[in-house]
Design an enzyme around this catalytic site. Structure first.
Site, PDB file in Angstrom:
ATOM      1  CG  ASP A   1      -1.996   0.755   1.192  1.00 22.20           C
ATOM      2  OD1 ASP A   1      -2.576   0.919  -0.021  1.00 22.20           O
ATOM      3  OD2 ASP A   1      -2.384   1.275   2.204  1.00 22.20           O
ATOM      4  CG  HIS A   2      -0.711   4.795   0.453  1.00 18.06           C
ATOM      5  ND1 HIS A   2      -1.037   6.086  -0.312  1.00 18.06           N
ATOM      6  CD2 HIS A   2      -1.813   4.529   1.348  1.00 18.06           C
ATOM      7  CE1 HIS A   2      -2.267   6.355   0.127  1.00 18.06           C
ATOM      8  NE2 HIS A   2      -2.999   5.498   0.929  1.00 18.06           N
TER       9      HIS A   2
ATOM     10  N   GLY B   1      -6.953   9.198   7.879  1.00 15.20           N
ATOM     11  CA  GLY B   1      -7.339   9.292   9.605  1.00 15.20           C
ATOM     12  C   GLY B   1      -8.634  10.231   9.860  1.00 15.20           C
TER      13      GLY B   1
ATOM     14  N   GLY C   1     -11.021   5.297   4.104  1.00 15.85           N
ATOM     15  CA  GLY C   1     -12.583   5.151   4.592  1.00 15.85           C
ATOM     16  C   GLY C   1     -12.978   5.123   5.919  1.00 15.85           C
TER      17      GLY C   1
END
Ligand code: G3H
Ligand code: ZN
Length: 288
Positions: free
Chosen positions: A79-80, A182, A213
């Site tokens: 991720d990222h 966040g 989310g």
């Protein structure tokens, strides 16, 4: 079923594949238990910080073990990932999916790096799903008592998104539509019309991903899914369960308890319940 097939099914049936971040065995175990109970496919992911803590081969082995023992479609995403090199390392280690996030760079540099990652993924295996990101997502996966201002230029431009997808060949596209990583003082306001516009111009084979989310009201998540989102990321809400339940458990069990598995049992249960709640919200339960 492959991740690409599951994402295609989610897009056509209007539900979303959950993506949960993890940085330890307990969070991963809780997510897998939630997936098992609800018969949901799941993507589990590690950011660069998370994977540095867990270890790349260790993350791959843990997910493989859980996939085999549960018989469920559980996939591991890098991720990222902020550099082409780090994305390649994850694929070399055996990750099923990679998210190359060069959204802080110029459009041209983002296209160049993302295209290189997609090519590397294709050369390695047709099964690897590659995600790019366009638009700028602010915030960090934590609870903060401050406001985060989203600037007009942060939002993903639909025409640019269509161009980006054509040029890079990504399987999934992360978009900035009012979402913020966040939980902050303001409730995120999703630009649903923008999601619809992006969905209308981006190739239907490409899944649209909603990061950040956590903290988005349930009704807005449902609207985002009907507008074309088929993959949603959750991290902060699981981290909050981990921390709050751990504090409670340590307090409740008292100074005499030294067995980590006894202290952590209610923590895993609370994270599992939160993951079940999200799976139900995303309508991914009983799809397998
Ligand atoms: O990539 C990670 C996610 O986008 C998680 O965001 O911490 O706001 O749930 P979140
Ligand atoms: Zn994210």
């Amino acid at each position: 079923m492959s991740l690409k097939e599951i994402l295609a099914q989610a897009s056509s049936e209007k539900w979303a594949v959950p993506h949960f971040n993890f940085s330890n065995l307990e969070i991963l175990k809780a997510v897998v238990e939630a997936a098992r109970e609800t018969k949901s496919p799941v993507l589990v992911g590690t950011s660069e910080g998370e994977r540095n803590f867990v270890g790349l081969p260790e993350a791959v082995s843990m997910v493989k073990a859980f996939r085999e023992s549960s018989g469920l479609p559980i996939f591991l995403n890098a991720d990222h990932t902020k550099s082409v090199e780090a994305a390649k390392q994850a694929m070399d280690a055996g990750y099923d999916s990679v998210h190359i996030d060069l959204s802080a760079l110029s459009f041209e540099e983002n296209v160049r790096g993302t295209t290189e990652v997609v090519k590397y993924a294709r050369d390695k295996s047709s099964e690897i799903s590659a995600e790019g990101e366009l638009g700028y997502l602010r915030g960090e996966s934590k609870i903060e008592k401050k406001k985060i201002e989203i600037r007009p230029e942060d939002y993903t431009d639909p025409e640019e998104a269509a161009d980006f997808v054509k040029k890079t060949g990504v399987d999934r596209l992360a978009i900035a539509v009012g979402n913020v990583h966040g939980i902050t003082l303001d409730e995120p306001k999703l630009d649903v019309e923008r999601i619809k516009k992006i969905r209308a111009v981006v190739s239907p084979e490409v899944a649209l991903v909603l990061h950040a989310g956590s903290g988005i009201p349930d009704e807005d998540i449902k609207t985002a899914i009907s507008a074309g989102i088929s993959n949603i990321h959750i991290s902060t809400e699981l981290r909050a369960e981990f921390r709050e339940e751990l504090e409670k458990s340590l307090h409740k069990k008292g100074e005499a308890e030294y067995a980590p598995y006894k202290i952590l049992e209610p923590v895993v249960e609370a994270i599992k319940q939160k993951a079940v709640e999200k799976i139900e919200l995303f309508s991914s339960a009983n799809r397998m």
